[in-house]
Design an enzyme around this catalytic site. Structure first.
Site, mmCIF file in Angstrom:
data_model
loop_
_atom_site.group_PDB
_atom_site.id
_atom_site.type_symbol
_atom_site.label_atom_id
_atom_site.label_comp_id
_atom_site.label_asym_id
_atom_site.label_seq_id
_atom_site.Cartn_x
_atom_site.Cartn_y
_atom_site.Cartn_z
ATOM 1 N N GLU A 85 0.814 -1.216 0.000
ATOM 2 C CA GLU A 85 0.000 0.000 0.000
ATOM 3 C C GLU A 85 0.846 1.264 0.000
ATOM 4 O OE1 GLU A 85 -3.128 0.450 -0.364
ATOM 5 O OE2 GLU A 85 -3.774 -1.631 -0.329
ATOM 6 N N GLU A 116 7.296 -22.033 8.124
ATOM 7 C CA GLU A 116 7.603 -21.167 9.266
ATOM 8 C C GLU A 116 8.587 -21.803 10.242
ATOM 9 O OE1 GLU A 116 4.521 -21.564 12.799
ATOM 10 O OE2 GLU A 116 3.514 -20.899 10.970
#
Length: 305
Positions: A85, A116
């Site tokens: 953004e 992960e």
């Protein structure tokens, strides 16, 4: 690493939602909303820690460095969301704020099992982007114990980058690997262990704060307006025109004319109209003022005195 999760706040059961499985839809929503109202207060308690992260990011940007988020699962997605953004909001390059996720970009839409749990993947992802001492790395993990993030933070410190650990548990494992910790304690989730709820909301708020505050400090706002908005479509052009109108008091037609003269850049358009100068001189003054609109206008006024 100790595998006992029972001591973690993010894994404990919420006494206020013990009967949620038998509740009516409205009651479920009321339980969730009641818990959500506690999040902003929890964030408020760690604002000094968030400020330290903002200063790291700002210093990196000033020195030509980058802000890099890294996480797994929801935490990784939040980092990517904030990063992507920044270009349309602040006209930054796509490389200035980056989001790294365990398992790569494909893991954003489809989980990569076991990604992960590999600290070496965190290190490898930072090496791929040529991490250096001018950068700031923010490791995000609600549990505060994700190996991918730990591996990344360790490597980041080894090359001299500034590091921040963002978690939702006291004494988090990732906090030990960072220059600055942010441990925002939002309490047990409505659904025990579902950290895409309160924990993720708190982290979203904090990431928004870090990127927005550091960009404002770089001069990408004038008053409370996004004067570095990237005019890439008709909606954003209309927004740019409105911003110019609001700051200068001119008509929409005059604002659009100034915007066009300034190459669709809001900052020089504002300086042009505020100081009564042409686009070239406005651009020169902005360069002298390091991109700060207020300072460019002050310089223009000094020229007239």
């Amino acid at each position: 690493m100790d595998q006992d999760l029972t001591a973690l706040t993010t894994e404990t059961r919420n006494r206020n939602s013990m009967q949620i499985d038998t509740a009516e839809p409205l009651s479920i929503l009321e339980m969730m909303n009641s818990e959500d109202q506690k999040i902003a207060l929890s964030v408020n308690k760690v604002l000094p820690d968030v400020e330290a992260a903002v200063q790291f990011a700002f210093q990196s940007f000033q020195n030509g460095g980058r802000l890099i988020y890294m996480g797994a699962g929801t935490s990784g997605r939040l980092g990517i969301l904030d990063a992507v953004e920044c270009p349309p909001t602040f006209s930054t390059s796509p490389e200035m704020v980056l989001g790294l996720m365990a398992g790569g970009e494909g893991a954003f839409v489809k989980a990569v099992e076991g990604a992960e749990d590999k600290p070496e993947w965190g290190e490898a992802d930072l090496k791929k982007i040529n991490l250096n001492e001018q950068d700031t790395v923010i490791g995000i993990a609600a549990s505060g114990r994700t190996p991918y993030v730990i591996g990344g933070l360790k490597y980041a410190r080894s090359v001299g980058a500034k590091t921040v650990a963002l978690s939702c548990n006291k004494g988090a494992e990732i906090s030990k690997e960072a220059h600055q910790k942010i441990e925002v304690i939002v309490g047990p989730e409505v659904l025990a262990g579902s950290t895409r709820l309160k924990a993720a909301t708190a982290h979203k708020m904090i990431l928004n704060m870090i990127s927005t505050a550091s960009m404002i400090m770089l001069g990408k706002a004038y008053e409370n307006l996004m004067v570095d908005v990237h005019v890439s479509n008709q909606k954003l052009k209309v927004r740019a025109i409105n911003i110019i109108c609001q700051t200068t008091g001119v008509s929409s037609n005059a604002a659009e004319e100034a915007l066009e003269s300034a190459g669709l850049q809001v900052k020089p358009a504002i300086v042009m109209l505020k100081a009564g100068i042409n686009a070239k001189r406005a651009a020169e003054l902005l360069k002298q003022a390091n991109g700060y609109v207020r300072n460019a206008i002050l310089l223009a006024n000094k020229d007239r005195d």
